[in-house]
Design an enzyme around this catalytic site. Structure first.
Site, PDB file in Angstrom:
ATOM      1  N   ARG A 219       1.060  -1.088   0.225  1.00  0.00           N
ATOM      2  CA  ARG A 219       0.019  -0.051  -0.025  1.00  0.00           C
ATOM      3  C   ARG A 219       0.959   1.245  -0.048  1.00  0.00           C
ATOM      4  NH1 ARG A 219      -5.502  -1.894   2.307  1.00  0.00           N
ATOM      5  NH2 ARG A 219      -5.249  -4.282   1.523  1.00  0.00           N
ATOM      6  N   GLU A 221       0.498   4.202   0.737  1.00  0.00           N
ATOM      7  CA  GLU A 221      -0.055   5.223   1.621  1.00  0.00           C
ATOM      8  C   GLU A 221       0.739   5.811   2.296  1.00  0.00           C
ATOM      9  OE1 GLU A 221      -2.783   2.611   3.226  1.00  0.00           O
ATOM     10  OE2 GLU A 221      -3.983   2.713   1.624  1.00  0.00           O
ATOM     11  N   ARG A 227       0.189   1.525  13.351  1.00  0.00           N
ATOM     12  CA  ARG A 227      -0.550   0.119  12.742  1.00  0.00           C
ATOM     13  C   ARG A 227      -0.430  -0.154  11.511  1.00  0.00           C
ATOM     14  NH1 ARG A 227      -4.561   3.849  13.490  1.00  0.00           N
ATOM     15  NH2 ARG A 227      -6.247   3.517  12.039  1.00  0.00           N
ATOM     16  N   HIS A 228       0.050   0.870  10.739  1.00  0.00           N
ATOM     17  CA  HIS A 228       0.120   0.796   8.961  1.00  0.00           C
ATOM     18  C   HIS A 228       1.562   0.614   8.586  1.00  0.00           C
ATOM     19  CE1 HIS A 228      -3.652   2.695   9.367  1.00  0.00           C
ATOM     20  NE2 HIS A 228      -3.993   2.204   8.338  1.00  0.00           N
ATOM     21  N   GLU A 366      -8.785  -1.905  13.778  1.00  0.00           N
ATOM     22  CA  GLU A 366      -9.389  -2.723  12.750  1.00  0.00           C
ATOM     23  C   GLU A 366      -8.275  -3.929  12.738  1.00  0.00           C
ATOM     24  OE1 GLU A 366     -10.816  -1.253   8.775  1.00  0.00           O
ATOM     25  OE2 GLU A 366      -9.811  -3.137   8.187  1.00  0.00           O
ATOM     26  N   SER A 369     -11.490  -7.280   7.465  1.00  0.00           N
ATOM     27  CA  SER A 369     -12.658  -6.456   6.655  1.00  0.00           C
ATOM     28  C   SER A 369     -12.952  -7.682   5.861  1.00  0.00           C
ATOM     29  CB  SER A 369     -12.279  -5.487   5.785  1.00  0.00           C
ATOM     30  OG  SER A 369     -12.098  -4.360   6.599  1.00  0.00           O
ATOM     31  N   ARG A 417      -0.991  -7.515  12.548  1.00  0.00           N
ATOM     32  CA  ARG A 417      -1.963  -6.569  13.730  1.00  0.00           C
ATOM     33  C   ARG A 417      -2.580  -7.656  14.543  1.00  0.00           C
ATOM     34  NH1 ARG A 417      -5.580  -1.934  10.582  1.00  0.00           N
ATOM     35  NH2 ARG A 417      -4.046  -0.724   9.686  1.00  0.00           N
TER      36      ARG A 417
HETATM   37  P1  ATP Z   1      -7.221   0.596   7.773  1.00  0.00           P
HETATM   38  O1  ATP Z   1      -8.534   1.454   7.761  1.00  0.00           O
HETATM   39  O2  ATP Z   1      -6.918   0.136   9.242  1.00  0.00           O
HETATM   40  O3  ATP Z   1      -6.217   1.320   7.187  1.00  0.00           O
HETATM   41  P2  ATP Z   1      -8.111  -0.876   5.671  1.00  0.00           P
HETATM   42  O4  ATP Z   1      -9.607  -0.878   5.847  1.00  0.00           O
HETATM   43  O5  ATP Z   1      -7.331  -0.011   4.667  1.00  0.00           O
HETATM   44  O6  ATP Z   1      -7.172  -0.763   7.095  1.00  0.00           O
HETATM   45  P3  ATP Z   1      -8.266  -3.513   4.367  1.00  0.00           P
HETATM   46  O7  ATP Z   1      -8.206  -3.094   2.903  1.00  0.00           O
HETATM   47  O8  ATP Z   1      -9.609  -3.710   4.873  1.00  0.00           O
HETATM   48  O9  ATP Z   1      -7.399  -2.454   5.250  1.00  0.00           O
HETATM   49  O10 ATP Z   1      -7.303  -4.698   4.717  1.00  0.00           O
HETATM   50  C1  ATP Z   1      -7.780  -5.873   5.275  1.00  0.00           C
HETATM   51  C2  ATP Z   1      -6.798  -5.896   6.759  1.00  0.00           C
HETATM   52  O11 ATP Z   1      -5.328  -5.833   6.209  1.00  0.00           O
HETATM   53  C3  ATP Z   1      -6.943  -4.759   7.566  1.00  0.00           C
HETATM   54  O12 ATP Z   1      -7.963  -4.938   8.359  1.00  0.00           O
HETATM   55  C4  ATP Z   1      -5.722  -4.796   8.342  1.00  0.00           C
HETATM   56  O13 ATP Z   1      -5.655  -5.776   9.404  1.00  0.00           O
HETATM   57  C5  ATP Z   1      -4.591  -5.138   7.173  1.00  0.00           C
HETATM   58  N1  ATP Z   1      -3.900  -4.075   6.623  1.00  0.00           N
HETATM   59  C6  ATP Z   1      -4.478  -3.354   5.749  1.00  0.00           C
HETATM   60  N2  ATP Z   1      -3.543  -2.426   5.254  1.00  0.00           N
HETATM   61  C7  ATP Z   1      -2.404  -2.410   6.210  1.00  0.00           C
HETATM   62  C8  ATP Z   1      -1.049  -1.704   6.422  1.00  0.00           C
HETATM   63  N3  ATP Z   1      -1.057  -0.661   5.704  1.00  0.00           N
HETATM   64  N4  ATP Z   1      -0.375  -2.021   7.262  1.00  0.00           N
HETATM   65  C9  ATP Z   1      -0.682  -3.098   8.229  1.00  0.00           C
HETATM   66  N5  ATP Z   1      -1.738  -3.783   8.039  1.00  0.00           N
HETATM   67  C10 ATP Z   1      -2.609  -3.396   7.130  1.00  0.00           C
HETATM   68 MN    MN Z   2     -10.926  -2.533   5.964  1.00  0.00          MN
END
Ligand code: ATP
Ligand code: MN
Length: 443
Positions: A219, A221, A227-228, A366, A369, A417
């Site tokens: 990602r 971002e 946590r990211h 979170e 999902s 996580r």
């Molecule tokens: P958040 O809103 O917390 O950034 P997200 O909704 O963008 O998460 P999803 O696309 O739903 O993330 O990805 C499913 C799962 O993968 C997340 O719930 C999280 O546990 C993990 N995850 C997603 N992006 C990241 C990240 N950048 N770093 C660590 N874990 C991640």
């Molecule tokens: Mn999500």
């Protein structure tokens, strides 16, 4: 001499009662040399623990004693000697050496302390991760992470899931073009995949029925949070003839199983980390998105209106509320507005503004999902368009829906996580060997 003869036992596998007077070889890092004049102790460390080598001046060959006294900390040695029970030594024994072989000498000064006596900050530890891993706490974290992954594989395999591997180099964004790392693929542009979502759904059309994948997600971002990461490890499943409730049940049972396995098999590591683990109770509490909004708004710190995504602060408010009410850290938020969730989440037939989607939450963040997915190609195309994406880029995916796609659902849970919330670790970087973030690309 064969290399494997340099070590007959891990330090933790020598039972002083059973093995008294037996000859063994241990090998590893010089943790500490304590020279008290008449007696010299060398503590040797391996992945599993520590063993003490004791040299009494009067009884030891002077050359052997000199070798022991001259050992630099963190050098690699193999020691052969006899086992002697000693209650005060680590693991209840000491080794009276007949041979000490120095295999690789460590430079000094060391880049960081490995004894746990001096606290190093996270950046220093990550810069010298090879050295940080020698600390008991860090070894414990990654041993537990292994146990988590093993439990996931065992649980899902026993539940009929096939482990799959899908590509990480892709031509299209999964959920829109914003957060992708572009790469050069010969003379074309390609991207690092942000999720196996589209591929695992295509496997449902392929008839694999129940699949899982443990792999990296990327990602782009620019978040700078605890946590990211820009590269994370995701555990994904997809299952045919399952709705969102079915896959939520798989998820909560898997998480409970993972906790159970860590409690059963990692007591030493949990103790080293000072963590007392409670296995979450199943089923996890389910609250609707609407109820979540009501909770947030009732605390008055924030005012959310229908259709808003949940902020970090509101996730904490709800998490603490649920924890106070139930004593449990894990819960689901279900029935999200269709517009908040990705295009592939299936809207309720009788109430299309909400979707058969969920997030699985820990009190602090979170974790996962998921949703039942749209399996009708026409509806899927419309959802892609209404989210402002170009369906042409999704041709390879939409084709899989036109020739027999079963109804299906699935989820993705962040492995990092899952481990960090289990261990109560503050920073995700602590549970990832070589984390990738905005600033860190090496090591
Ligand atoms: P958040 O809103 O917390 O950034 P997200 O909704 O963008 O998460 P999803 O696309 O739903 O993330 O990805 C499913 C799962 O993968 C997340 O719930 C999280 O546990 C993990 N995850 C997603 N992006 C990241 C990240 N950048 N770093 C660590 N874990 C991640
Ligand atoms: Mn999500």
């Amino acid at each position: 001499m064969l290399l494997k003869d340099l070590r007959t036992h891990y330090t933790s596998k020598i039972d002083p009662a059973e093995m008294a007077d037996k000859k063994v070889s241990i090998a590893g890092w010089v943790h500490e040399v304590r020279d008290l004049g008449g007696i010299c102790f060398v503590v040797l460390r391996d992945r599993e623990g520590r063993g003490q080598i004791t040299l009494v001046k009067k009884k030891t060959d002077p050359e052997l004693l000199d070798t022991a006294r001259g050992l630099m900390r963190e050098s690699i040695v193999s020691v052969t000697g006899t086992v002697k029970p000693e209650a005060k030594a680590p693991n209840g024994y000491e080794i009276i050496p007949e041979k000490i072989t120095l295999l690789n000498e460590a430079d000094s000064p060391l880049p960081m302390d490995t004894t746990g006596k001096v606290d190093a900050d996270l950046d220093t530890r990550l810069d010298s991760r090879f050295m940080d891993l020698r600390r008991e706490r860090t070894t414990a974290v990654f041993t537990i992470r292994h146990e988590v992954l093993k439990a996931v594989r065992d649980f899902l395999s026993a539940d009929g899931f096939l482990e799959t591997s899908t590509p990480k180099v892709v031509a299209t964004a999964t959920e829109g073009g914003t957060s992708l790392f572009p790469i050069t693929y010969f003379d074309r542009e390609a991207f690092l995949n942000q999720s196996p979502q589209l591929f695992k759904q295509m496997l449902m059309s392929g008839g694999l029925d129940r699949v899982f994948e443990i792999g990296p997600i990327f990602r782009a971002e620019e978040h700078d949070t605890r946590r990211h990461l820009n590269e994370a490890t995701s555990i994904d499943i997809e299952a045919s003839f399952c709705d969102h409730f079915d896959v939520m049940e798989i998820l909560e049972n898997m998480v409970a199983y993972v906790y159970e396995q860590v409690v059963s098999n990692c007591s030493k590591q949990l103790e080293a980390l000072g963590v007392e683990l409670n296995v979450p109770q199943t089923p996890f509490m389910k609250i609707t998105y609407d109820e979540a909004l009501t909770i947030v708004n009732s605390y008055g710190e924030e005012s959310l209106k229908w259709g808003d995504d949940l902020s970090t602060l509101s996730e904490h408010t709800i998490g603490n509320h649920v924890f106070t009410e139930t004593g449990q850290s894990h819960y689901f938020i279900i029935d999200w507005p269709t517009e908040v969730k990705p295009f592939y989440a299936k809207p309720y037939e009788d109430k299309p503004e909400i979707s058969k989607s969920f997030d699985m939450m820990h009190r602090t963040m979170e974790l996962s999902s998921g949703a039942q997915r749209i399996h009708d190609p026409q509806q899927l195309r419309e959802r892609i368009e209404s989210q402002g994406l170009n369906p042409e880029g999704f041709d390879f995916y939409l084709r899989a829906f036109r020739y027999g796609m079963p109804p299906h659902g699935g989820w993705g849970i962040g492995c990092d996580r899952l481990v960090m919330t289990m261990l109560g670790v503050e920073n995700i970087r602590d549970v990832v060997l070589f984390p990738r973030d905005r600033r860190r690309l090496s090591p």
